[in-house]
Design a protein around this motif. Structure first.
Motif, PDB file in Angstrom:
ATOM      1  N   THR A 283       4.596   0.288  -4.425  1.00  0.00           N
ATOM      2  CA  THR A 283       3.755  -0.760  -4.052  1.00  0.00           C
ATOM      3  C   THR A 283       4.094  -2.000  -4.996  1.00  0.00           C
ATOM      4  O   THR A 283       3.360  -2.928  -5.089  1.00  0.00           O
ATOM      5  CB  THR A 283       2.365  -0.369  -4.378  1.00  0.00           C
TER       6      THR A 283
ATOM      7  N   ILE B 152       0.820  -1.119   0.008  1.00  0.00           N
ATOM      8  CA  ILE B 152      -0.130  -0.077   0.026  1.00  0.00           C
ATOM      9  C   ILE B 152       0.996   1.160  -0.145  1.00  0.00           C
ATOM     10  O   ILE B 152       1.874   1.112   0.614  1.00  0.00           O
ATOM     11  CB  ILE B 152      -0.992   0.027   1.290  1.00  0.00           C
TER      12      ILE B 152
ATOM     13  N   SER C 216      -4.763  -2.148   4.282  1.00  0.00           N
ATOM     14  CA  SER C 216      -5.163  -0.882   4.580  1.00  0.00           C
ATOM     15  C   SER C 216      -4.339  -0.058   5.762  1.00  0.00           C
ATOM     16  O   SER C 216      -3.390  -1.099   6.200  1.00  0.00           O
ATOM     17  CB  SER C 216      -6.612  -0.950   5.128  1.00  0.00           C
TER      18      SER C 216
ATOM     19  N   THR D 232      -3.008   0.395  -3.985  1.00  0.00           N
ATOM     20  CA  THR D 232      -2.553  -1.155  -3.314  1.00  0.00           C
ATOM     21  C   THR D 232      -2.183  -2.133  -4.394  1.00  0.00           C
ATOM     22  O   THR D 232      -2.810  -1.874  -5.668  1.00  0.00           O
ATOM     23  CB  THR D 232      -3.884  -1.640  -2.506  1.00  0.00           C
TER      24      THR D 232
END
Length: 124
Positions: free
Chosen positions: A104, A50, A70, A57
């Motif tokens: 990411t 993330i 998250s 993401t």
């Protein structure tokens, strides 16, 4: 920078777990974070990542649709919600912090700091 992963445990197949990774250290909230895992006898592999504000993401194909990464920057914590767990998800899960706010990807050398890992065991 210190990363403390927690939340692992024993769960039956089909169940859920939520892992947490608490980060300490200066400006930890300004960097991308990732989760990796290492199953017994296997190499460590990428799970999810993330970016710094949660706007981007990326997931490994093996967990896409089942896991959700998250973060809560106010708490300097990153989460990995794992649903529909399978026995093949059994592994030690590690959180890591990259050297970038936006990266990411799955390249492990791009992650400069690593936590100690938390064990997830999924029984069939």
């Amino acid at each position: 920078v210190q990363l403390q992963a927690s939340g692992g445990g024993l769960v039956q197949a089909g169940g859920s777990l939520r892992l947490s990774c608490a980060a300490s250290g200066r400006m930890s909230s300004g960097y991308s974070m990732g989760w990796f895992r290492q199953a017994p006898g296997k190499e460590r592999e990428f799970v999810a990542a993330i970016n710094w504000n949660g706007g981007s993401t990326y997931y490994a194909d093996s967990v896409k649709g089942r896991f959700t990464i998250s973060r809560d920057n106010a708490k300097n914590t990153v989460y990995l919600q794992m649903n529909s767990l399978k026995p093949e998800d059994t592994a030690v899960y590690f959180c890591a912090r990259s050297g970038s706010a936006y990266y990411t990807g799955s390249d492990q050398p791009s992650y400069a700091y690593w936590g100690q890992g938390t064990l997830v065991t999924v029984s069939s």
